[in-house]
Each structure stands twice: as structure tokens, then as C-alpha cells.
Design a protein around this motif. Structure first.
Motif, short mmCIF file in Angstrom:
data_model
loop_
_atom_site.label_atom_id
_atom_site.label_comp_id
_atom_site.label_asym_id
_atom_site.label_seq_id
_atom_site.Cartn_x
_atom_site.Cartn_y
_atom_site.Cartn_z
N ALA A 185 -86.04 36.32 -7.52
CA ALA A 185 -85.26 37.54 -7.71
C ALA A 185 -85.06 38.20 -6.35
CB ALA A 185 -85.98 38.49 -8.67
N PRO A 186 -84.14 39.15 -6.24
CA PRO A 186 -83.95 39.86 -4.95
C PRO A 186 -85.23 40.57 -4.53
CG PRO A 186 -82.11 40.27 -6.43
CD PRO A 186 -83.16 39.56 -7.24
N ALA A 187 -85.38 40.77 -3.24
CA ALA A 187 -86.56 41.45 -2.71
C ALA A 187 -86.70 42.83 -3.33
CB ALA A 187 -86.46 41.56 -1.19
N GLY A 188 -87.92 43.13 -3.75
CA GLY A 188 -88.23 44.43 -4.32
C GLY A 188 -87.94 44.56 -5.80
N ALA A 189 -87.34 43.54 -6.41
CA ALA A 189 -87.01 43.64 -7.84
C ALA A 189 -88.27 43.56 -8.69
CB ALA A 189 -86.06 42.50 -8.23
N VAL A 190 -88.25 44.27 -9.82
CA VAL A 190 -89.35 44.21 -10.77
C VAL A 190 -89.23 42.91 -11.57
CG1 VAL A 190 -90.40 45.28 -12.82
CG2 VAL A 190 -89.56 46.70 -10.94
N ALA A 191 -90.33 42.21 -11.73
CA ALA A 191 -90.31 40.90 -12.38
C ALA A 191 -89.89 41.03 -13.84
CB ALA A 191 -91.69 40.26 -12.29
N GLN A 192 -89.27 39.95 -14.32
CA GLN A 192 -88.88 39.84 -15.72
C GLN A 192 -89.38 38.51 -16.28
OE1 GLN A 192 -84.58 40.14 -15.10
NE2 GLN A 192 -84.60 42.17 -16.06
N VAL A 193 -89.66 38.52 -17.57
CA VAL A 193 -90.01 37.28 -18.28
C VAL A 193 -88.89 36.99 -19.26
CG1 VAL A 193 -91.66 36.12 -19.78
CG2 VAL A 193 -92.48 37.75 -18.06
N ARG A 194 -88.20 35.86 -19.03
CA ARG A 194 -87.12 35.46 -19.93
C ARG A 194 -87.65 34.42 -20.90
NH1 ARG A 194 -82.56 33.96 -16.55
NH2 ARG A 194 -83.43 31.85 -16.49
N ILE A 195 -87.55 34.72 -22.21
CA ILE A 195 -88.03 33.82 -23.25
C ILE A 195 -86.82 33.41 -24.07
CG2 ILE A 195 -89.66 33.51 -25.16
CD1 ILE A 195 -91.07 36.09 -24.09
N GLY A 196 -86.29 32.22 -23.79
CA GLY A 196 -85.02 31.85 -24.40
C GLY A 196 -83.95 32.79 -23.89
N ASP A 197 -83.33 33.55 -24.81
CA ASP A 197 -82.29 34.51 -24.43
C ASP A 197 -82.83 35.93 -24.31
OD1 ASP A 197 -80.35 32.51 -24.45
OD2 ASP A 197 -80.03 32.75 -26.62
N GLN A 198 -84.10 36.13 -24.66
CA GLN A 198 -84.69 37.46 -24.64
C GLN A 198 -85.35 37.72 -23.29
OE1 GLN A 198 -87.55 38.04 -27.72
NE2 GLN A 198 -87.87 40.22 -27.31
N VAL A 199 -85.20 38.94 -22.78
CA VAL A 199 -85.80 39.30 -21.49
C VAL A 199 -86.75 40.47 -21.68
CG1 VAL A 199 -85.35 40.17 -19.16
CG2 VAL A 199 -83.81 38.48 -20.18
N VAL A 200 -87.97 40.34 -21.13
CA VAL A 200 -88.96 41.41 -21.18
C VAL A 200 -89.25 41.84 -19.74
CG1 VAL A 200 -91.29 42.08 -21.88
CG2 VAL A 200 -89.97 40.45 -23.27
N ASP A 201 -88.98 43.08 -19.44
CA ASP A 201 -89.24 43.60 -18.10
C ASP A 201 -90.73 43.83 -17.90
OD1 ASP A 201 -86.57 43.67 -17.29
OD2 ASP A 201 -86.25 45.61 -18.27
N SER A 202 -91.24 43.43 -16.73
CA SER A 202 -92.62 43.71 -16.38
C SER A 202 -92.69 45.12 -15.79
CB SER A 202 -93.14 42.67 -15.39
OG SER A 202 -94.51 42.89 -15.11
N PHE A 203 -93.78 45.46 -15.17
CA PHE A 203 -93.89 46.77 -14.53
C PHE A 203 -94.73 46.64 -13.27
CE2 PHE A 203 -97.72 46.42 -16.99
CZ PHE A 203 -98.70 47.09 -16.27
#
Length: 556
Positions: free
Chosen positions: A398-416
Motif C-alpha cells: 500500500a502507499p506509504a503511511g496507509a492504514v493496513a486493510q485485510v481483504r477477504i474475498g470481496d470484503q475489506v476490513v480496515d485495521s487500525f
């Protein structure tokens, strides 16, 4: 025990001593007990992690537990040097009596050792110390037993005779699993986790007494007594083994052309497979132990079969074939193991693959030797959860500084990002986030653990059987192959070191290395590259440099 006669007149033929069965029995029983003691730890790694490494995070604790397991292997080559020298100077029998005492006492101590919660850091320190003593003892035991039996074997039967020593490692593992399962069923899982796990360690003191009694009935090896009587023994076995190029070259060939590949095939088939079932596929530990025990029981006779066959066609072709088969089939076999043992996990990974989308600078290798680091970046938070859940994933930058995301199939869960949060706030936020990600994974079909009713038990046992069959190919003939490479005067020392470097370092560190590779990449199969690479190395070196020794006269 009477000597066999040997001379030019008999063309190298031996008369088979009527007490050979006692030689094989006593050597094998004693070595079984040593392997039983040594492998109790590996069979109970998950429980030991919770008992003695509870002061660090869960992932680090399990890696620590595997490192303590590996510590016993790390010192095996030093045990081979110390006790190998003793065996070449003072005799095979007396040396492996000493190693057995060391192994039995150190195992008994582990059974009495208070946990981390009771005595703090002293608990893992003492545990590792006992593992080191076990490793030193085993480093001296195997070479003595294998040499002792080989030097009693008649010509044309060394592979068959020494295969009974080779069977001891698997029988020792099988015995440890049987005792563990027996105690688990007798007292229940809750009591076993709390205190019952100590019983298999404490029982070892009784086994030690029996095996010592049997071994005290033995006399010294005929080849060693003849060598001493003729004044041909080495007074400097270490120098003669490792500081003279002709013998040192043989040691290196034995290590890279035989022992290293044999070791990784052995530990992949019998230990990494168990760790993979329990830790990655989340199979119930009792069921996993039963299935691996069944596979071991079915495959164990093949140690003897391949040892016998090696007397007919040679040691080298069987060992090389085992390494080749392992290298070619490990990935498909472990993939099939996932589908058979946890079909819901396999189906979810296929239909809803997981991707961690994160700034690479935000991701760290989550191993904390002192237990003080808090992995609270958005990437680390995501990967910690997925590693604990046994979910395989791929990484996407991901771009520098972006908050991580977990993509499960088509669903995305934002981390913190918890880097700037006070501990209490971070813990609360993480608890909420863990629940959200668990719900998302559950919705996508990822199970919290394997459903024992859905486990295809016959297929899992079949796959495990095939993995152990490779073990019998590489391990059944190897004692005879190593004995035949070296002269009597330095045999104990020379064969022990490459064997224990191979098994202690290349093999013993396999679970730790493979698990760390998986944790670093997120790919549950990535750790298999380690045994495959070593097996291929041994195949190349073995084919080019190992000479067949089944017809060598080892009594000169």
C-alpha cells in the motif's frame, strides 16, 4: 559374548553369535527409551509453550518453545564429539550407558519443573538446560548403538541388523504419543493441560531402570576388542577424524550427501506434519496425535524392509530415491493434507482468499526475544490475528503511511494504528477489531478450528503414512551406510558428527525455521521450501560423491 573370528582364510565370513538377538534387543530398547525421552518435548510443544513461555506474546512463545526443542538438537554434534571420542577410546558399551543415565535424569527433572507462573524466568532457563543435557546425551547414544550393532552384524546383513536401531526413533516417538494419549484419555484434557502432561516425563525414570538393567548384560563390541588387542586403536580420534583430509572429506560427504537430506525428510514427515496439523490446520490435538500414531504404526515395518533391501541393492539408491520423492511431492501432499484435515479452511482459502494490503514499512517480523515489544502498527495488528487463526494470506503493498486493510474475498476490513494509543485504549480497540475480523472470516467460511467430524481420517492417515514411508527410505539404511564409510579406530567419532549435525542442525531446526518462514510470509506452505532445498542438495551431493558400501569389510 564371544568374538567372531576374522581372517584371510574365511574370506570375510563371520559366524553369527547366538547372542546377536540380545545385542540388537538391548541396543534397540535403550535407544527407544532415549528417543522417547527426547521427543516427549516435541509432542507437547504447544502445552510447554503455555507452561514455560507465558511471559511473551503467543507467537513468540510458540517460536521460543520450538527453539527450546531445537536447542536439544543444536548440541547433539557436541555430544557426538565428546562421547564419540570416549567410545573410540574406552569402548562402545560403557559410553552409551553414561548417555542413557544423562538422558533419563534430565527428562525426569522436566517432569518436576515448576512453570513460569511459579518461578518466573528460571523455569524456561532450567528447561533449556535440561534440553541441552538431553541433546548431549543423544549425540553420544546413537553413534554408539549403531556402531555396536553394525560391528556384531554378519557380512551381508548390516543393513538389516542396523535397521532395528533406525526403527527406534520412530518407535520412541510412537511410544511418547501412546503414553500421552493414554494419560489424556485417563484424566481428561483439562487435567492433562494443567498437570497431567508431567506424567509421561516422570514415567521415564522407570523406563530408564529397565533399559539400564538390559544393557548391563552386554559385553564390548568384538571389532573394538580385536582392535584394542592388536594395538590398532587411535589415541587421538578427534584429530584422526577431523584434522586429516582423507577422513574429513568422508565426514563432509556423509553430512551433505546422506545425513542432511535424511534429517529434513525425517523431521518433515514425523514432526512438522504434526505441528502443521495442530498449529496451522487447527486439528484437535488428541485426534492429530491418534492419526500420526496410526501412520507411524503402519509405516514402521518399512524401516526393517528398506534396511533388508539395502543389503541386496545398496544403501545409496534407496536413500537418494527417498530424497527425490520428498522434494517432488511435499507441496501437493501438504495441500492434500489441508483439504482432508480441514476442508472448510481449504474451501474458504479457495473461494475467499485473504490479502493484507499494507505499507511494507509498517510490517515487522513478529518475533520478540525479550517479550517487551508491542506489535501495534496496523499491519502487525492484522497479521497477528491471521497468524493466530491459521489463515494463509498474500501481501500487497500500500502507499506509504496507509492504514493496513485485510481483504477477504470481496470484503475489506480496515485495521487500525495503535502506535500512539495508551495500552488500555489499544487493548480495548484490538479486542473490538479482533471480533470484527473474526466475524468477517467466519462469514467467508473460515473456521475457528477444524471440525473433527469433517476430518477425512483415512485420507489424512494415508497422506501421513506416505510422508513417513519417505522417512523409512532415507533412514532405514543410513546407519549401515555411515558405519561403512569409516575405519574401526575412529568410527564412533567420525560417523556420529555428520549424523548429528545433519539431524541436530539441519533437521532439529526445521520446525522453528519453517514456522518462522510461514509467520513472515503468511503462506502456510512456504516453510516446505526449507526441507525441499536440503533434500535436493543431498540428492546432488549423494549421487556425485557417495560410494556404495554394502560390500565393504568394516572389520579391518
Amino acid at each position: 559374548m564371544t568374538d567372531r573370528t576374522m581372517g584371510a582364510a574365511d574370506d570375510g565370513e563371520h559366524t553369527v553369535d547366538k547372542n546377536d538377538r540380545l545385542v540388537i534387543l538391548a541396543s534397540s530398547v535403550g535407544t527407544v527409551i532415549e528417543w522417547y525421552d527426547f521427543y516427549l518435548y516435541g509432542s507437547l510443544a504447544a502445552i510447554i509453550s503455555a507452561q514455560f513461555f507465558s511471559g511473551v506474546n503467543e507467537t513468540t512463545g510458540f517460536i521460543f518453545a520450538l527453539m527450546a526443542f531445537a536447542a536439544g538438537f543444536a548440541v547433539r554434534p557436541f555430544g557426538a564429539i565428546v562421547f564419540g571420542r570416549m567410545g573410540d577410546l574406552w569402548g562402545r558399551k560403557n559410553t552409551f550407558l553414561v548417555t542413557m543415565l544423562l538422558m533419563g535424569i534430565s527428562t525426569f527433572v522436566v517432569g518436576l519443573l515448576p512453570p513460569y507462573a511459579a518461578i518466573g524466568i528460571a523455569a524456561p532457563i532450567i528447561l533449556v538446560l535440561m534440553r541441552l543435557i538431553q541433546g548431549l546425551a543423544l549425540g553420544g547414544e546413537y553413534g554408539g548403538a549403531a556402531t555396536y550393532v553394525a560391528e556384531h552384524a554378519p557380512d551381508g546383513k548390516r543393513g538389516f541388523y542396523t535397521s532395528f536401531i533406525q526403527i527406534t526413533a520412530t518407535v520412541g516417538l510412537l511410544l511418547s504419543l501412546a503414553v500421552i494419549l493414554g494419560v489424556r484419555f485417563s484424566i481428561g484434557e483439562e487435567a492433562f493441560v494443567a498437570w497431567g502432561w508431567r506424567i509421561p516425563f516422570l514415567v521415564s525414570i522407570l523406563l530408564l531402570g529397565v533399559s539400564l538393567w538390559i544393557r548391563l548384560k552386554l559385553s564390548e563390541s568384538p571389532a573394538f576388542k580385536r582392535m584394542k588387542a592388536e594395538g590398532k586403536g587411535s589415541t587421538t580420534p578427534l584429530k584422526d577424524s577431523f584434522m586429516k583430509w582423507p577422513n574429513l572429506k568422508l565426514v563432509l560427504i556423509a553430512l551433505f550427501g546422506l545425513a542432511a537430506g535424511q534429517a529434513v525428510v525425517w523431521y518433515t514427515g514425523q514432526f512438522y506434519a504434526l505441528f502443521f496439523l495442530e498449529k496451522t490446520l487447527r486439528v484437535d490435538p488428541t485426534l492429530a496425535n491418534i492419526m500420526i500414531a496410526a501412520a507411524l504404526a503402519l509405516a514402521t515395518p518399512f524401516f526393517i524392509i528398506f534396511g533388508w533391501l539395502s543389503d541386496k541393492i545398496g544403501r545409496k539408491p534407496i536413500i537418494m530415491a527417498g530424497c527425490l520423492l520428498a522434494a517432488v511431492t511435499y507441496f501437493p501432499l501438504f495441500g492434500a493434507l489441508t483439504e482432508a484435515a480441514n476442508p472448510r479452511l481449504a474451501a474458504a482459502a479457495e473461494s475467499s482468499p485473504v490479502t493484507v494490503i499494507a505499507d511494507p514499512a509498517d510490517c515487522h517480523f513478529q518475533f520478540d526475544p525479550v517479550g517487551k515489544t508491542v506489535f501495534n502498527s496496523s499491519c502487525d495488528v492484522a497479521k497477528t490475528h491471521l497468524a493466530k487463526a491459521g489463515v494463509t494470506y498474500v501481501n500487497e503493498a500500500a502507499p506509504a503511511g496507509a492504514v493496513a486493510q485485510v481483504r477477504i474475498g470481496d470484503q475489506v476490513v480496515d485495521s487500525f494504528n495503535g502506535k500512539t494509543m495508551p495500552k488500555a485504549e489499544f487493548d480495548a480497540q484490538k479486542k473490538t477489531w479482533d471480533a470484527d475480523l473474526t466475524a468477517a472470516l467466519t462469514e467467508a467460511g473460515y473456521p475457528a478450528k477444524a471440525d473433527s467430524e469433517l476430518v477425512n481420517k483415512p485420507l489424512v492417515i494415508g497422506i501421513l503414512f506416505l510422508l513417513v514411508l519417505y522417512v523409512t527410505m532415507v533412514y532405514g539404511p543410513i546407519a549401515a551406510a555411515l558405519v561403512e564409510m569409516f575405519p574401526t579406530k575412529v568410527r564412533y567419532t567420525s560417523m556420529s558428527l555428520p549424523y548429528h549435525i545433519g539431524n541436530g542442525w539441519f533437521g532439529g531446526f526445521l520446525p522453528t525455521t519453517a514456522f518462522a518462514m510461514v509467520a513472515a510470509t503468511g503462506n502456510i506452505y512456504y516453510g516446505l521450501w526449507y526441507p525441499i532445498a536440503i533434500a535436493v542438495l543431498t540428492l546432488i551431493v549423494g549421487v556425485l560423491f557417495v560410494k556404495e558400501g554394502k560390500d565393504v569389510n568394516i572389520h579391518d
